[in-house]
Design an enzyme around this catalytic site. Structure first.
Site, PDB file in Angstrom:
ATOM      1  N   CYS A 161      13.020  31.951   5.516  1.00 46.32           N
ATOM      2  CA  CYS A 161      11.690  31.885   5.367  1.00 46.32           C
ATOM      3  C   CYS A 161      11.173  30.746   4.551  1.00 46.32           C
ATOM      4  CB  CYS A 161      10.874  33.014   5.178  1.00 46.32           C
ATOM      5  SG  CYS A 161      11.041  33.668   3.480  1.00 46.32           S
ATOM      6  N   CYS A 194      12.145  31.627   0.764  1.00 47.88           N
ATOM      7  CA  CYS A 194      13.669  31.447   0.771  1.00 47.88           C
ATOM      8  C   CYS A 194      13.990  30.066   0.842  1.00 47.88           C
ATOM      9  CB  CYS A 194      14.022  32.493   1.579  1.00 47.88           C
ATOM     10  SG  CYS A 194      13.960  34.327   1.178  1.00 47.88           S
ATOM     11  N   HIS A 246      13.968  39.340  -0.285  1.00 48.85           N
ATOM     12  CA  HIS A 246      14.677  38.833   1.029  1.00 48.85           C
ATOM     13  C   HIS A 246      16.326  38.429   0.425  1.00 48.85           C
ATOM     14  CE1 HIS A 246      11.274  37.167   3.333  1.00 48.85           C
ATOM     15  NE2 HIS A 246      10.899  38.562   3.111  1.00 48.85           N
ATOM     16  N   GLU A 296      18.252  36.069   0.457  1.00 45.39           N
ATOM     17  CA  GLU A 296      18.413  34.685  -0.218  1.00 45.39           C
ATOM     18  C   GLU A 296      18.156  34.884  -1.458  1.00 45.39           C
ATOM     19  OE1 GLU A 296      16.828  33.546   4.069  1.00 45.39           O
ATOM     20  OE2 GLU A 296      16.846  35.155   2.638  1.00 45.39           O
TER      21      GLU A 296
END
Length: 136
Positions: A97, A100, A71, A73
């Site tokens: 999410c 993250c 992801h 992040e």
């Protein structure tokens, strides 16, 4: 014409970073900023040297999330100097999410600003000490 706020400015940069995403399902960008200087950027994409979603298709979990990509992040945190992450702000195109959220909290991020809601019931547990702002 009035000047954009710093939050709007850095969220717009996160939108540009998201254009590098290699996932077919969602393009996400993250810009980590400290004292109005960019510390790091990241977008959702495959492990270096591995196949990308736009080449091979997404790998979907049982929850229908793509698991081929790291992801945005996480990539931004991995590419940053750890000391510069403490007390920084993460500007993300989409609400983090739960994984993250934990990553940003563990890295010492003090503030998260996101544009698009991606609700999940777990973030209240992981982001309780972090200022979270939704700026549509």
């Amino acid at each position: 014409m009035s000047r954009k706020s710093w939050d709007e400015y850095f969220l717009d940069i996160a939108d540009v970073v998201a254009t590098r995403s290699t996932c077919n399902r969602l393009h996400v960008g993250c810009v980590i900023v400290k004292e109005k200087h960019i510390v790091s950027t990241g977008y959702n994409g495959s492990i270096h040297g591995h196949e990308h979603c736009h080449e091979e298709g997404c790998l979907l979990s049982d929850e229908k999330r793509c698991i081929r990509c790291l992801h945005a992040e996480l990539n931004a945190v991995l590419h940053a100097d750890r000391e510069k992450l403490k007390e920084a702000t993460a500007y993300v195109t989409h609400e983090p999410c739960e994984n993250c959220a934990k990553t940003l909290a563990q890295a010492g991020i003090a503030r998260i600003v996101y544009r698009h809601a991606y609700p999940n019931k777990w973030n209240k547990h992981f982001l309780k000490d972090i200022e979270v702002v939704n700026l549509p």
